[in-house]
Design a protein around this motif. Structure first.
Motif, PDB file in Angstrom:
ATOM      1  N   GLY A  51       0.805  -1.213   0.000  1.00  0.00           N
ATOM      2  CA  GLY A  51       0.000   0.000   0.000  1.00  0.00           C
ATOM      3  C   GLY A  51       0.835   1.257   0.000  1.00  0.00           C
ATOM      4  N   GLU A  52       0.324   2.265   0.692  1.00  0.00           N
ATOM      5  CA  GLU A  52       0.938   3.593   0.707  1.00  0.00           C
ATOM      6  C   GLU A  52       0.698   4.218   2.070  1.00  0.00           C
ATOM      7  OE1 GLU A  52       0.359   7.864  -1.698  1.00  0.00           O
ATOM      8  OE2 GLU A  52      -0.863   6.098  -2.180  1.00  0.00           O
ATOM      9  N   SER A  53       1.725   4.868   2.624  1.00  0.00           N
ATOM     10  CA  SER A  53       1.597   5.451   3.958  1.00  0.00           C
ATOM     11  C   SER A  53       2.477   6.679   4.087  1.00  0.00           C
ATOM     12  CB  SER A  53       1.992   4.424   5.032  1.00  0.00           C
ATOM     13  OG  SER A  53       1.981   5.011   6.318  1.00  0.00           O
ATOM     14  N   SER A  54       1.977   7.693   4.820  1.00  0.00           N
ATOM     15  CA  SER A  54       2.803   8.830   5.219  1.00  0.00           C
ATOM     16  C   SER A  54       3.048   8.701   6.716  1.00  0.00           C
ATOM     17  CB  SER A  54       2.107  10.158   4.902  1.00  0.00           C
ATOM     18  OG  SER A  54       0.877  10.245   5.583  1.00  0.00           O
ATOM     19  N   PRO A  55       4.274   8.379   7.137  1.00  0.00           N
ATOM     20  CA  PRO A  55       4.515   8.143   8.558  1.00  0.00           C
ATOM     21  C   PRO A  55       4.290   9.379   9.413  1.00  0.00           C
ATOM     22  CG  PRO A  55       6.575   8.234   7.332  1.00  0.00           C
ATOM     23  CD  PRO A  55       5.479   8.234   6.321  1.00  0.00           C
ATOM     24  N   PHE A  56       4.406  10.576   8.817  1.00  0.00           N
ATOM     25  CA  PHE A  56       4.205  11.821   9.553  1.00  0.00           C
ATOM     26  C   PHE A  56       3.345  12.768   8.734  1.00  0.00           C
ATOM     27  CE2 PHE A  56       8.211  10.066  11.042  1.00  0.00           C
ATOM     28  CZ  PHE A  56       7.958   9.985  12.402  1.00  0.00           C
ATOM     29  N   LYS A  57       2.667  13.668   9.419  1.00  0.00           N
ATOM     30  CA  LYS A  57       1.721  14.573   8.792  1.00  0.00           C
ATOM     31  C   LYS A  57       2.387  15.417   7.713  1.00  0.00           C
ATOM     32  CE  LYS A  57      -2.113  17.590  10.091  1.00  0.00           C
ATOM     33  NZ  LYS A  57      -2.807  18.232  11.233  1.00  0.00           N
ATOM     34  N   ARG A  58       1.766  15.406   6.532  1.00  0.00           N
ATOM     35  CA  ARG A  58       2.213  16.163   5.360  1.00  0.00           C
ATOM     36  C   ARG A  58       3.593  15.738   4.873  1.00  0.00           C
ATOM     37  NH1 ARG A  58      -0.476  19.907   8.582  1.00  0.00           N
ATOM     38  NH2 ARG A  58      -2.412  20.650   7.637  1.00  0.00           N
ATOM     39  N   ALA A  59       4.101  14.603   5.352  1.00  0.00           N
ATOM     40  CA  ALA A  59       5.323  14.044   4.798  1.00  0.00           C
ATOM     41  C   ALA A  59       4.993  13.319   3.498  1.00  0.00           C
ATOM     42  CB  ALA A  59       5.968  13.082   5.787  1.00  0.00           C
ATOM     43  N   PRO A  60       5.960  13.167   2.585  1.00  0.00           N
ATOM     44  CA  PRO A  60       5.684  12.424   1.349  1.00  0.00           C
ATOM     45  C   PRO A  60       5.228  11.000   1.657  1.00  0.00           C
ATOM     46  CG  PRO A  60       7.779  13.589   1.211  1.00  0.00           C
ATOM     47  CD  PRO A  60       7.330  13.696   2.631  1.00  0.00           C
ATOM     48  N   ARG A 157       7.185   6.830  15.437  1.00  0.00           N
ATOM     49  CA  ARG A 157       8.237   7.504  16.206  1.00  0.00           C
ATOM     50  C   ARG A 157       9.565   7.282  15.506  1.00  0.00           C
ATOM     51  NH1 ARG A 157       8.961   5.877  22.360  1.00  0.00           N
ATOM     52  NH2 ARG A 157       6.982   7.010  22.467  1.00  0.00           N
ATOM     53  N   ALA A 158      10.265   8.373  15.209  1.00  0.00           N
ATOM     54  CA  ALA A 158      11.567   8.310  14.552  1.00  0.00           C
ATOM     55  C   ALA A 158      12.658   8.661  15.560  1.00  0.00           C
ATOM     56  CB  ALA A 158      11.619   9.270  13.373  1.00  0.00           C
ATOM     57  N   HIS A 168      14.390  13.164  18.131  1.00  0.00           N
ATOM     58  CA  HIS A 168      13.247  12.273  18.159  1.00  0.00           C
ATOM     59  C   HIS A 168      12.023  13.015  17.629  1.00  0.00           C
ATOM     60  CE1 HIS A 168      15.529   9.437  20.621  1.00  0.00           C
ATOM     61  NE2 HIS A 168      15.920  10.480  21.323  1.00  0.00           N
ATOM     62  N   HIS A 169      11.221  12.305  16.870  1.00  0.00           N
ATOM     63  CA  HIS A 169       9.994  12.904  16.350  1.00  0.00           C
ATOM     64  C   HIS A 169       8.895  11.860  16.448  1.00  0.00           C
ATOM     65  CE1 HIS A 169       7.686  15.863  14.052  1.00  0.00           C
ATOM     66  NE2 HIS A 169       7.146  14.832  13.430  1.00  0.00           N
ATOM     67  N   GLN A 170       7.732  12.258  16.999  1.00  0.00           N
ATOM     68  CA  GLN A 170       6.645  11.315  17.218  1.00  0.00           C
ATOM     69  C   GLN A 170       5.321  11.932  16.806  1.00  0.00           C
ATOM     70  OE1 GLN A 170       6.540   9.282  21.025  1.00  0.00           O
ATOM     71  NE2 GLN A 170       4.313   9.442  21.104  1.00  0.00           N
ATOM     72  N   GLU A 171       4.482  11.151  16.149  1.00  0.00           N
ATOM     73  CA  GLU A 171       3.137  11.579  15.768  1.00  0.00           C
ATOM     74  C   GLU A 171       2.184  10.403  15.867  1.00  0.00           C
ATOM     75  OE1 GLU A 171       2.673  13.554  12.058  1.00  0.00           O
ATOM     76  OE2 GLU A 171       4.202  15.081  12.478  1.00  0.00           O
ATOM     77  N   SER A 172       0.896  10.706  16.041  1.00  0.00           N
ATOM     78  CA  SER A 172      -0.130   9.659  16.055  1.00  0.00           C
ATOM     79  C   SER A 172      -1.415  10.226  15.464  1.00  0.00           C
ATOM     80  CB  SER A 172      -0.379   9.155  17.478  1.00  0.00           C
ATOM     81  OG  SER A 172      -0.916  10.183  18.285  1.00  0.00           O
ATOM     82  N   PHE A 173      -2.229   9.352  14.925  1.00  0.00           N
ATOM     83  CA  PHE A 173      -3.553   9.754  14.458  1.00  0.00           C
ATOM     84  C   PHE A 173      -4.472   8.547  14.572  1.00  0.00           C
ATOM     85  CE2 PHE A 173      -1.132   8.311  10.835  1.00  0.00           C
ATOM     86  CZ  PHE A 173      -2.012   7.625  10.015  1.00  0.00           C
ATOM     87  N   ASN A 174      -5.773   8.825  14.712  1.00  0.00           N
ATOM     88  CA  ASN A 174      -6.747   7.746  14.858  1.00  0.00           C
ATOM     89  C   ASN A 174      -8.073   8.170  14.244  1.00  0.00           C
ATOM     90  OD1 ASN A 174      -8.275   9.146  17.086  1.00  0.00           O
ATOM     91  ND2 ASN A 174      -6.317   8.833  18.139  1.00  0.00           N
ATOM     92  N   TRP A 175      -8.930   7.179  14.023  1.00  0.00           N
ATOM     93  CA  TRP A 175     -10.241   7.453  13.464  1.00  0.00           C
ATOM     94  C   TRP A 175     -11.176   6.287  13.768  1.00  0.00           C
ATOM     95  CZ3 TRP A 175      -6.216   5.682  10.497  1.00  0.00           C
ATOM     96  CH2 TRP A 175      -6.443   4.557   9.720  1.00  0.00           C
ATOM     97  N   VAL A 176     -12.470   6.496  13.521  1.00  0.00           N
ATOM     98  CA  VAL A 176     -13.494   5.477  13.753  1.00  0.00           C
ATOM     99  C   VAL A 176     -14.257   5.257  12.450  1.00  0.00           C
ATOM    100  CG1 VAL A 176     -15.594   4.867  15.019  1.00  0.00           C
ATOM    101  CG2 VAL A 176     -13.721   6.053  16.195  1.00  0.00           C
ATOM    102  N   ASP A 177     -14.412   3.989  12.070  1.00  0.00           N
ATOM    103  CA  ASP A 177     -15.178   3.611  10.887  1.00  0.00           C
ATOM    104  C   ASP A 177     -16.472   2.900  11.295  1.00  0.00           C
ATOM    105  OD1 ASP A 177     -13.427   4.551   8.987  1.00  0.00           O
ATOM    106  OD2 ASP A 177     -12.403   2.630   8.703  1.00  0.00           O
ATOM    107  N   PRO A 178     -17.629   3.331  10.804  1.00  0.00           N
ATOM    108  CA  PRO A 178     -18.832   2.504  10.968  1.00  0.00           C
ATOM    109  C   PRO A 178     -18.671   1.238  10.136  1.00  0.00           C
ATOM    110  CG  PRO A 178     -19.271   4.325   9.473  1.00  0.00           C
ATOM    111  CD  PRO A 178     -17.898   4.556  10.019  1.00  0.00           C
TER     112      PRO A 178
END
Length: 260
Positions: A51-60, A157-158, A168-178
């Motif tokens: 797949g495809e992932s951006s490990p940090f916000k607005r990162a490529p 976390r990098a 060190h750089h750390q980010e997290s995100f979450n969401w809820v799907d019906p």
């Protein structure tokens, strides 16, 4: 196209409830006369990842293509657990997934950083909870309709070393799907049975679209224990606020079920 597999498993789930309705045997989870049933299944999932992932916000975004051996090499911890409860015709299903990986490589595209030596920790947690109703129930087969939600939490976390200095750089995100789904069960003989589950959700509420599909063959070792082997797919496409997690996981599953 990977959604063709989803349609095939859904068709299999529906067919399992309508073929060979004679030869009554007790249900894998319990006969229809029983008011209560509990089934708990810890399992191993031999999965790859693409797949495809951006490990940090607005990162490529980074393209992902990993075999099971690649995932295993970077794996720090993993746990998978499915729980099934029933009272009369009312059912409750939960599925938990936890994966923690660490990769040692050159990390590029981080906020304010072009490239750096270091490691990347990624933690993925997904929990699905659904309630439903058993609208078809015989001594040989059953079919349940389900509705609920999935909660996703992804943390990155990098640990970087830039010009001799540690950062060190750390980010997290979450969401809820019906989520909505079906669970079908069919018994071939007193020891051997099959089970299919399919769940579809997202619908642009959390992710754009997500689904899970599992098909297993079960062999009863005793009245309370059985071995489970089959195949599982999980797909999610999340793209919001500069975060991207578009992933497909699939592979064999092997579990041990305890039921009461």
């Amino acid at each position: 196209m990977r959604y063709e597999h989803l349609a095939a498993l859904l068709l299999a789930a529906l067919l399992h409830t309508q073929v060979n309705a004679q030869q009554p045997e007790p249900l894998h989870d319990s006969p229809p006369s029983s008011r209560y049933a509990v089934q708990i299944t810890p399992y191993a999932w031999i999965t790859g990842l693409s797949g495809e992932s951006s490990p940090f916000k607005r990162a490529p975004s980074l393209d992902i293509e990993k075999s099971f051996s690649d995932v295993w090499h970077s794996l720090r911890a993993a746990a998978f657990l499915n729980t099934w409860l029933r009272r009369d015709r009312y059912v409750l299903n939960s599925d938990l997934l936890y994966v923690n990986t660490r990769e040692s490589e050159v990390v590029g595209g981080l906020p304010l950083v072009s490239a750096a030596e270091g490691t990347m920790d990624t933690r993925l947690f997904m929990g699905t909870l659904q309630g439903g109703y058993r609208f078809y129930d015989s001594e040989q087969a059953s079919l349940d309709a389900l509705a609920g939600f999935s909660f996703w939490d992804i943390r990155s976390r990098a640990h970087l070393r830039i010009a001799g200095r540690s950062r060190h750089h750390q980010e997290s995100f979450n969401w809820v799907d019906p989520m909505v789904g079906l669970r079908a069960f069919y018994r071939f003989n007193p020891e051997l049975s099959t089970q299919a589950q399919i769940h579809v959700g997202g619908f642009n509420v959390g992710s754009r679209l997500s689904y899970q599909a599992t098909l297993t063959l079960n062999y009863d070792l005793s009245e309370n224990f059985s071995l489970t082997a089959g195949y599982k797919m999980l797909d999610v496409n999340y793209r919001r606020s500069g975060q991207v997690f578009d992933a497909h996981l699939s592979g064999p599953v092997l579990g041990l079920s305890w039921r009461y």
